[in-house]
Motif scaffolding. Structure first.
Motif, mmCIF file in Angstrom:
data_model
loop_
_atom_site.group_PDB
_atom_site.id
_atom_site.type_symbol
_atom_site.label_atom_id
_atom_site.label_comp_id
_atom_site.label_asym_id
_atom_site.label_seq_id
_atom_site.Cartn_x
_atom_site.Cartn_y
_atom_site.Cartn_z
ATOM 1 N N GLU A 35 8.003 7.877 7.168
ATOM 2 C CA GLU A 35 7.880 8.610 8.425
ATOM 3 C C GLU A 35 7.226 9.969 8.223
ATOM 4 O OE1 GLU A 35 10.639 9.564 12.361
ATOM 5 O OE2 GLU A 35 11.602 9.237 10.402
ATOM 6 N N GLY A 36 6.144 10.200 8.956
ATOM 7 C CA GLY A 36 5.462 11.482 8.921
ATOM 8 C C GLY A 36 4.495 11.655 7.764
ATOM 9 N N LEU A 37 4.356 10.653 6.946
ATOM 10 C CA LEU A 37 3.483 10.754 5.775
ATOM 11 C C LEU A 37 2.335 9.753 5.870
ATOM 12 C CD1 LEU A 37 6.184 11.067 2.967
ATOM 13 C CD2 LEU A 37 4.916 12.913 4.072
ATOM 14 N N SER A 38 1.330 9.947 5.026
ATOM 15 C CA SER A 38 0.166 9.058 5.036
ATOM 16 C C SER A 38 0.553 7.682 4.496
ATOM 17 C CB SER A 38 -0.957 9.652 4.189
ATOM 18 O OG SER A 38 -0.514 9.833 2.853
ATOM 19 N N HIS A 39 -0.209 6.672 4.909
ATOM 20 C CA HIS A 39 0.059 5.310 4.467
ATOM 21 C C HIS A 39 -0.345 5.129 3.004
ATOM 22 C CE1 HIS A 39 1.115 4.294 8.468
ATOM 23 N NE2 HIS A 39 -0.118 4.321 8.963
ATOM 24 N N THR A 40 0.365 4.260 2.316
ATOM 25 C CA THR A 40 0.056 3.948 0.926
ATOM 26 C C THR A 40 0.453 2.508 0.643
ATOM 27 O OG1 THR A 40 0.330 4.718 -1.362
ATOM 28 C CG2 THR A 40 2.307 4.698 0.016
ATOM 29 N N HIS A 41 -0.003 1.992 -0.484
ATOM 30 C CA HIS A 41 0.295 0.614 -0.866
ATOM 31 C C HIS A 41 1.803 0.432 -1.080
ATOM 32 C CE1 HIS A 41 -1.259 -3.232 -2.678
ATOM 33 N NE2 HIS A 41 -0.032 -3.237 -3.154
ATOM 34 N N VAL A 42 2.302 -0.747 -0.731
ATOM 35 C CA VAL A 42 3.732 -1.055 -0.866
ATOM 36 C C VAL A 42 3.896 -2.222 -1.837
ATOM 37 C CG1 VAL A 42 5.819 -1.862 0.316
ATOM 38 C CG2 VAL A 42 4.263 -0.250 1.463
ATOM 39 N N THR A 43 4.831 -2.072 -2.775
ATOM 40 C CA THR A 43 5.240 -3.173 -3.652
ATOM 41 C C THR A 43 6.623 -3.634 -3.212
ATOM 42 O OG1 THR A 43 3.971 -2.410 -5.566
ATOM 43 C CG2 THR A 43 5.821 -3.871 -6.006
ATOM 44 N N PHE A 44 6.733 -4.898 -2.862
ATOM 45 C CA PHE A 44 8.019 -5.480 -2.447
ATOM 46 C C PHE A 44 8.508 -6.419 -3.540
ATOM 47 C CE2 PHE A 44 9.890 -9.390 -0.533
ATOM 48 C CZ PHE A 44 11.146 -8.868 -0.206
ATOM 49 N N ALA A 45 9.805 -6.326 -3.855
ATOM 50 C CA ALA A 45 10.399 -7.199 -4.862
ATOM 51 C C ALA A 45 11.733 -7.723 -4.358
ATOM 52 C CB ALA A 45 10.590 -6.451 -6.177
ATOM 53 N N ILE A 89 3.617 -3.999 9.688
ATOM 54 C CA ILE A 89 3.328 -4.048 11.127
ATOM 55 C C ILE A 89 4.026 -2.905 11.853
ATOM 56 C CG2 ILE A 89 3.691 -5.387 13.235
ATOM 57 C CD1 ILE A 89 3.381 -7.927 11.492
ATOM 58 N N VAL A 90 5.293 -2.690 11.521
ATOM 59 C CA VAL A 90 6.060 -1.618 12.166
ATOM 60 C C VAL A 90 5.431 -0.253 11.871
ATOM 61 C CG1 VAL A 90 8.275 -0.407 12.186
ATOM 62 C CG2 VAL A 90 8.221 -2.906 12.185
ATOM 63 N N GLU A 91 5.033 -0.025 10.612
ATOM 64 C CA GLU A 91 4.490 1.275 10.207
ATOM 65 C C GLU A 91 3.001 1.394 10.497
ATOM 66 O OE1 GLU A 91 6.421 3.709 9.243
ATOM 67 O OE2 GLU A 91 8.158 2.371 9.314
ATOM 68 N N GLN A 92 2.390 0.265 10.955
ATOM 69 C CA GLN A 92 0.946 0.223 11.166
ATOM 70 C C GLN A 92 0.189 0.623 9.895
ATOM 71 O OE1 GLN A 92 0.020 2.523 14.674
ATOM 72 N NE2 GLN A 92 1.099 1.139 16.037
ATOM 73 N N ASN A 93 0.725 0.143 8.780
ATOM 74 C CA ASN A 93 0.174 0.439 7.455
ATOM 75 C C ASN A 93 -0.795 -0.667 7.057
ATOM 76 O OD1 ASN A 93 -0.386 1.075 4.813
ATOM 77 N ND2 ASN A 93 1.749 1.066 4.114
ATOM 78 N N MET A 94 -2.075 -0.348 7.017
ATOM 79 C CA MET A 94 -3.087 -1.347 6.701
ATOM 80 C C MET A 94 -3.627 -1.194 5.275
ATOM 81 S SD MET A 94 -5.141 -1.304 10.340
ATOM 82 C CE MET A 94 -6.153 -2.718 9.903
ATOM 83 N N VAL A 95 -2.960 -0.388 4.448
ATOM 84 C CA VAL A 95 -3.420 -0.176 3.069
ATOM 85 C C VAL A 95 -3.230 -1.431 2.230
ATOM 86 C CG1 VAL A 95 -3.094 1.174 0.957
ATOM 87 C CG2 VAL A 95 -2.999 2.293 3.194
ATOM 88 N N GLY A 96 -2.127 -2.141 2.469
ATOM 89 C CA GLY A 96 -1.873 -3.376 1.736
ATOM 90 C C GLY A 96 -0.527 -3.369 1.054
ATOM 91 N N TYR A 97 -0.118 -4.562 0.632
ATOM 92 C CA TYR A 97 1.162 -4.672 -0.077
ATOM 93 C C TYR A 97 1.054 -5.806 -1.093
ATOM 94 C CZ TYR A 97 1.986 -8.587 3.155
ATOM 95 O OH TYR A 97 1.879 -9.756 3.867
ATOM 96 N N SER A 98 1.983 -5.794 -2.048
ATOM 97 C CA SER A 98 2.086 -6.874 -3.028
ATOM 98 C C SER A 98 3.545 -7.277 -3.135
ATOM 99 C CB SER A 98 1.545 -6.434 -4.389
ATOM 100 O OG SER A 98 2.143 -5.216 -4.800
#
Length: 562
Positions: free
Chosen positions: A408-418, A459-468
């Motif tokens: 929240e309030g920060l720039s988007h970045t790549h997300v790693t989910f485990a 989708i919720v964060e509208q983060n289009m950077v990507g995830y793994s």
């Protein structure tokens, strides 16, 4: 290392013989030097298989038979000479293999000259140097605290043997080191301890675009400037006169690569770490730090290791009193203590088996935000539209909540989910449907794939950077964290979000998995910058646990601020 360093299989008779060699070593060394410098070895070599008598050598050199005789007899005992069987009452000498190397081997010549002209007088103060930690033998040459301060003021003979020794070893490795260093594009190279500019000149000859800055003591940089000009590279080779250990010295910026050839062995392990800590803030994570050193436990031949071990004694009583020729692990550790990580090491460069290390900055990773959810009941997600929220599973709700907290309030970045179990509840319902009706609900199936929690969060964060997404059983937390950290350590990314989550598995799986398993979600916002950091990330190995969620909880409770 060599087997002889571990095994003591010499018999008593030969062990005692070796002990006598040590007892008379100063005399045998001077005898060998006299045999070489008086021309005796050359005369015996010229006689070939015919051999030569003491009388004949004395006549040709116009020296007494007595003097020649005592030297020749000691040479015989040392294996320098062998006797030719003869009916004559005179002893007829031929050159042995040891004598051949004393006369013809360049390494042996360099070592003998160095031992005589640089080390021999001061070696008498070796024991005192060990006791005081100072180069007590250096006082015989001048009032300096280290040999490097006064090197340019020593005698011509001293300098000739010193530089001959220094360059003989490292220079032979340069041709093999050059293509390794310039495999990657280098525009500006800093040569620390560049001495007479030999490496800098070779770099300019090898690569027409590189510029080199030599960093060394003022006496050495003056010599380097003169040699660079003579080679025609005065516009590409510059010097920075300074003492790298001086507290006021700050390392300059702008290097694409750092080079240190046979430089760090001039310092103690503590000083090596200090030098690397000075270099650290002045370079980027892409800057390669090359260190060329003769490592005594990485030599191909035992004679080479012996020579390096003996050279350490020169450092003790002449050079500085606190450095040596190092083992691989101790030098590596000293550099890494300065904030660096070893990327690769090339062994056996040149005929003298040098090791070329390539280090880069060890990038620290910081936690700037974190969020955890350990309640069995999932978060309510009031910030998520109701129609979207009602389709989400427990694990997805936990991921959406924790990722939102660190985003929240920060720039988007790549997300790693485990996760270890992923959408296990939905998968169970799909299995139930197959067993009861033989059909699969399309809605259930589309929402049951492993990466759904990361997808829904993006989708919720509208983060289009990507995830793994990472799955590796009960090590999913630890390995997922590593996957998130590596891009930051390598310098490819400045930030990344890591999120781990597991929901409660169905009770029906209790016979094949731990039940009830911990419910947990943990999101970390990771950064290469210390600004606004909560703590530095400790990504070392975690204790083995039955489930990945237990590792996550251990990390939450032991490695994050409470």
């Amino acid at each position: 290392m060599f087997d002889s360093f571990y095994q003591d299989d010499i018999d008593a008779v030969n062990a005692k013989f070796e002990a006598q060699k040590i007892a008379f070593a100063p005399l045998s060394f001077q005898a060998a030097r006299a045999l070489r410098d008086l021309g005796i070895l050359e005369l015996v070599s010229s006689s070939r298989k015919k051999g030569i008598a003491i009388r004949q050598i004395a006549e040709q050199l116009k020296l007494s038979e007595y003097g020649i005789g005592v030297l020749m007899e000691m040479g015989l005992g040392m294996g320098i000479f062998k006797l030719k069987r003869s009916e004559s009452s005179e002893l007829i000498f031929t050159l042995g293999k040891i004598g051949f190397f004393l006369l013809n081997d360049d390494m042996t010549k360099v070592n003998m000259d160095f031992s005589e002209d640089v080390c021999y007088q001061g070696a008498d103060d070796l024991m005192k140097s060990v006791m005081t930690g100072k180069p007590e033998g250096l006082k015989r040459f001048g009032p300096w605290t280290t040999v490097y301060e006064g090197l340019s003021q020593t005698s011509e003979v001293f300098q000739k043997s010193w530089f001959g020794f220094d360059h003989f070893y490292s220079d032979l490795a340069f041709p093999e080191a050059l293509p390794i260093v310039f495999e990657q594009k280098v525009k500006h190279l800093f040569d620390i301890g560049g001495n007479t500019a030999k490496w800098a000149i070779q770099c300019c000859k090898y690569n027409p675009d590189v510029n080199v800055s030599i960093i060394d003591l003022p006496g050495q940089t003056a010599v380097a400037e003169k040699n660079a000009k003579a080679a025609g590279f005065e516009n590409r080779i510059t010097t920075i006169p300074c003492n790298v250990l001086d507290e006021s010295t700050k390392f300059p910026y702008g290097a694409d690569a750092i080079w240190m050839s046979q430089f760090l062995d001039c310092f103690s392990l503590h000083q090596i770490t200090k030098i690397l800590k000075k270099i650290y803030p002045a370079i980027t994570s892409d800057t390669n730090v090359y260190i060329l050193e003769p490592i005594w436990d990485k030599q191909r031949f035992e004679a080479a290791s012996y020579s390096l071990q003996a050279t350490s004694l020169y450092f003790t009583c002449i050079a500085n009193g606190n450095s040596k020729m190092y083992r691989f692990d101790e030098l590596k550790q000293a550099v890494e203590n300065g904030g660096f990580v070893l990327r690769e090491a090339h062994h056996n460069l040149g005929i003298n088996s040098y090791t070329l290390f390539r280090f880069q900055k060890k990038m620290n990773v910081y936690v700037t935000r974190f969020s955890a959810w350990t309640d069995e009941h999932p978060p309510k997600l009031n910030f998520v539209p109701m129609l979207f929220r009602r389709r989400l599973s427990d694990i997805t709700k936990m991921v959406v909540q924790t990722v939102h907290d660190v985003s929240e309030g920060l720039s988007h970045t790549h997300v790693t989910f485990a996760s270890e179990f992923g959408e296990i509840q939905r998968q169970y319902k799909i299995s139930e449907g197959i067993l009861s009706s033989g059909e699969v609900s399309p809605a259930q199936f589309s929402l049951s794939v492993f990466n759904i929690p990361a997808s829904a969060s993006s989708i919720v964060e509208q983060n289009m950077v990507g995830y793994s997404a990472v799955f590796s059983g009960n090590k999913s937390f630890e390995n997922g964290l590593k996957e998130a950290v590596v891009p930051i350590l390598s310098g490819r990314e400045k930030e990344r979000i890591f999120v781990f989550a597991d929901e409660r598995i169905p009770a029906e799986y209790a016979t094949i998995a731990k039940y009830p398993n911990p419910v947990c979600a943990l999101a970390l916002r990771l950064s290469s910058k210390k600004t606004n950091a909560i703590c530095e990330l400790d990504y070392s190995s975690l204790p083995a646990t039955e489930t990945a969620a237990e590792q996550a909880l251990y990390f939450l409770n032991n490695r994050l601020p409470q």
